[in-house]
Design a protein around this motif. Structure first.
Motif, PDB file in Angstrom:
ATOM      1  N   LYS A 248       0.827  -1.210   0.000  1.00 58.06           N
ATOM      2  CA  LYS A 248       0.000   0.000   0.000  1.00 58.06           C
ATOM      3  C   LYS A 248       0.865   1.266   0.000  1.00 58.06           C
ATOM      4  O   LYS A 248       0.616   2.204  -0.756  1.00 58.06           O
ATOM      5  N   PHE A 249       1.885   1.267   0.860  1.00 58.11           N
ATOM      6  CA  PHE A 249       2.770   2.432   0.951  1.00 58.11           C
ATOM      7  C   PHE A 249       3.518   2.655  -0.367  1.00 58.11           C
ATOM      8  O   PHE A 249       3.683   3.791  -0.814  1.00 58.11           O
ATOM      9  N   LEU A 250       3.963   1.552  -0.991  1.00 60.53           N
ATOM     10  CA  LEU A 250       4.705   1.677  -2.247  1.00 60.53           C
ATOM     11  C   LEU A 250       3.797   2.273  -3.331  1.00 60.53           C
ATOM     12  O   LEU A 250       4.203   3.183  -4.059  1.00 60.53           O
ATOM     13  N   GLN A 252       1.184   4.162  -2.817  1.00 60.53           N
ATOM     14  CA  GLN A 252       0.949   5.566  -2.467  1.00 60.53           C
ATOM     15  C   GLN A 252       2.097   6.461  -2.925  1.00 60.53           C
ATOM     16  O   GLN A 252       1.880   7.536  -3.476  1.00 60.53           O
ATOM     17  N   GLU A 253       3.327   5.988  -2.693  1.00 61.18           N
ATOM     18  CA  GLU A 253       4.487   6.794  -3.083  1.00 61.18           C
ATOM     19  C   GLU A 253       4.537   6.988  -4.604  1.00 61.18           C
ATOM     20  O   GLU A 253       4.858   8.067  -5.085  1.00 61.18           O
ATOM     21  N   PHE A 254       4.187   5.913  -5.333  1.00 58.07           N
ATOM     22  CA  PHE A 254       4.235   5.999  -6.790  1.00 58.07           C
ATOM     23  C   PHE A 254       3.086   6.834  -7.357  1.00 58.07           C
ATOM     24  O   PHE A 254       3.149   7.283  -8.498  1.00 58.07           O
ATOM     25  N   THR A 260       6.029  10.918 -10.229  1.00 55.24           N
ATOM     26  CA  THR A 260       6.218   9.592  -9.610  1.00 55.24           C
ATOM     27  C   THR A 260       5.435   8.522 -10.378  1.00 55.24           C
ATOM     28  O   THR A 260       5.853   7.375 -10.447  1.00 55.24           O
TER      29      THR A 260
ATOM     30  N   GLU B 136      -0.808   1.189   8.931  1.00 53.48           N
ATOM     31  CA  GLU B 136      -1.485   1.906   7.843  1.00 53.48           C
ATOM     32  C   GLU B 136      -2.175   3.169   8.350  1.00 53.48           C
ATOM     33  O   GLU B 136      -2.483   4.068   7.580  1.00 53.48           O
ATOM     34  N   VAL B 270      11.390   7.564  -5.696  1.00 54.35           N
ATOM     35  CA  VAL B 270      10.211   6.960  -5.062  1.00 54.35           C
ATOM     36  C   VAL B 270      10.630   5.836  -4.121  1.00 54.35           C
ATOM     37  O   VAL B 270      10.136   5.716  -3.000  1.00 54.35           O
ATOM     38  N   ALA B 273      11.920   7.337  -0.978  1.00 52.88           N
ATOM     39  CA  ALA B 273      10.837   7.875  -0.143  1.00 52.88           C
ATOM     40  C   ALA B 273      10.126   6.741   0.585  1.00 52.88           C
ATOM     41  O   ALA B 273       9.787   6.843   1.763  1.00 52.88           O
ATOM     42  N   PHE B 274       9.931   5.636  -0.154  1.00 51.24           N
ATOM     43  CA  PHE B 274       9.280   4.465   0.426  1.00 51.24           C
ATOM     44  C   PHE B 274      10.118   3.882   1.566  1.00 51.24           C
ATOM     45  O   PHE B 274       9.619   3.607   2.659  1.00 51.24           O
ATOM     46  N   ARG B 277      10.033   5.967   4.650  1.00 51.99           N
ATOM     47  CA  ARG B 277       8.766   5.905   5.377  1.00 51.99           C
ATOM     48  C   ARG B 277       8.744   4.735   6.358  1.00 51.99           C
ATOM     49  O   ARG B 277       8.105   4.809   7.406  1.00 51.99           O
ATOM     50  N   LEU B 278       9.421   3.660   5.987  1.00 50.78           N
ATOM     51  CA  LEU B 278       9.428   2.478   6.862  1.00 50.78           C
ATOM     52  C   LEU B 278      10.770   2.299   7.572  1.00 50.78           C
ATOM     53  O   LEU B 278      11.043   1.248   8.141  1.00 50.78           O
TER      54      LEU B 278
END
Lengths: 348, 348
Positions: A248-250, A252-254, A260, B136, B270, B273-274, B277-278
């Protein structure tokens, strides 16, 4: 080797819409495979027709009038649904008409019915659920994944025997390494049950590696990881949760901006290859071990690709004679009287 | 609010090389913070000099002659290293000279020493380890992460109280939701300890959500997830293993050919950034809850960024008065005599 797999055609969230085409694909990919589709015959026939397929000597329909629902209690299924597709598929294994069965029906009902109909192997107190997981070195097998929340050291020892023989048969490894899931690698670590299980495993004839920790599962430190069903289930679901969040995070970033999104487009082939490598559908199909017959549980929400994987697990287990291997190893470990082997002639 | 943090400057894989610059960064970012660096004074002074820093009223050195090694047994640390940087840092919390302490030293020794020096809060049988995890929906807090392999229902109940008050203080949530980690959402699921803990939590004054499963941790279903230290530790390490494997596989896919390498280059911003985030360094700093003082454990391999996060956790806990809140809640839950509050005046 000719084998027959009974399929609970009505089980799972999608029923015959998934099970029938997956069965057809399995038949196409294996000329020595026979399949019995169990369930409401008119529904199954309609689904076959939709795929331009018909019954044949290799593809039979076995009518069963009832269906176990996904939220039905094990007790209710056992008591009230004696002609369910799930139960009849298991009956076919019991009678020897099928070498194994596959169901995407609800786990509790399937386990209770399988245990009631097939009974446990001599020397085994409780069946356990095992599955392959991807690891950095190939596959790691793990059990129990949720059938037994409370376990004794003896249960864990029995799980180790069953799991090791499964890996030996399916992965063709002579003496697979067995790890005991713990919170540290030293012998003194862990709770009392695990400490005592470690002693039993050390004294066993298995290829016992010692304690492993959570991260060893995906590192592939051992071929098999043994734990109680509480820890196994929580671990497995935790990883599902993490994988979902990371995905999900990946995404979102893309999706943050047009730039992006463009980057995502450029990297798409690699991202797809990555996703495919960890595709959970490829690992679908959990083995119920410790019963006098082979039962494979598919994820309830499985699609055709995933259900096909579960059928494949059943085929592998049936062909490799995992029941015989477990029985032999139980004898080596002195966990069953040698006469038991003779008494279990219905096992292949 | 002026606070003082004692730092075990010698702890961790990298010692003062990491702890000293992280402390300097913390001092720069917070004008009401004082730090006491505990350890071999000449080594600390040399490290300060390397960073062109000196002692000041806000940055003191407290000499301690011994160092607990990373593989030392808790018993040995407790018996033989009475003047270790770890122990002296905890002593400063005990004496009130520091509001909290931070160490990247070995977990077992730190827990044993903290428990011996500080003692548990009245009403608490055993300290537990809590940490924030990404989810999440923000942060999910989880305990116990490994201090207690065998737990009773009462222990889990106490963990829930401590954890809920931590979340309340640090995340500024009035009534954080509490989930009990289990293998199904229904009350009848799970092992005996968890079932009984569920009864205690239902009858408590906490905002009890009910059972949660492994995937709920990263979904962020509840603010807090309670479990025994065996399950917590295995889950946490399993996710570390999965994240490592996924990272490795992604790198492998991107390194396959010159074309995929080009794709990686395109998508790099990207992916960065991903990754950020983690970044596990942002979540470094586990709280030892249930003691009569604040102790924060940093990962042994922490770098400066990660150790700075752990210092930040200690600051937050000290400023928000988490010990007082736990004590008050224990009284609400009738888990301690009301006089106990008066007896624990050394807690801020």
């Amino acid at each position: 080797m000719d084998i027959t797999i009974a399929i609970d055609a009505m089980g799972g969230d999608h029923g015959p819409h998934v099970t029938v085409p997956a069965a057809l694909k399995a038949l196409n990919s294996d000329s020595e495979l026979n399949i019995v589709l169990v369930g409401l015959s008119d529904v199954i026939e309609a689904e076959l027709k939709a795929h331009k397929a018909t019954v044949s000597p290799r593809l039979r329909i076995h009518h069963a009038t009832e269906v176990v629902t996904m939220d039905e209690s094990p007790q209710s299924a056992l008591k009230n649904k004696k002609d369910s597709s799930m139960r009849v598929a298991i009956n076919l294994v019991k009678s020897g008409e099928a070498n194994a069965c596959v169901s995407a029906g609800n786990t509790g009902a399937l386990m209770a019915t399988a245990r009631f109909v097939l009974k446990t192997l001599p020397g085994i107190d409780r069946p356990a659920i095992a599955s392959a997981l991807p690891s950095e070195k190939g596959n790691t097998y793990m059990l129990d994944l949720g059938a037994n929340a409370d376990c004794t050291p003896e249960h864990l020892y029995q799980f180790a025997i069953m799991g090791a023989m499964l890996v030996s048969c399916v992965e063709h490894k002579e003496r697979p390494t067995v790890g005991l899931l713990n919170i540290g690698s030293e012998d003194i670590k862990g709770n009392e049950v695990v400490k005592q299980a470690g002693e039993l495993l050390k004294a066993s004839h298995l290829n016992f590696y010692g304690n492993v920790e959570g991260d060893d599962i995906f590192k592939g430190t051992t071929d098999l990881v043994v734990c109680d069903g509480f820890v196994g289930n929580v671990s497995l679901k935790t990883t599902e949760g993490l994988a979902h969040m990371m995905g999900k995070f990946l995404t979102q970033e893309f999706k943050k901006s047009w730039l992006t999104k463009l980057m995502a487009l450029c990297a798409m082939p690699v991202l797809k290859a990555f996703k495919n490598r960890l595709d959970p559908r490829r690992y679908n199909g959990a083995s119920f071990l410790g019963l006098r017959g082979i039962v494979v549980k598919s994820h309830g929400g499985a699609d055709r690709v995933a259900f096909f994987s579960a059928i494949h697990v059943a085929i592998e287990e049936a062909r490799s004679g995992v029941l015989r291997r477990i029985t032999e190893q139980l004898e080596i470990e002195h966990l069953q009287p040698s006469t038991a082997v003779k008494n279990s002639q219905d096992m292949q």
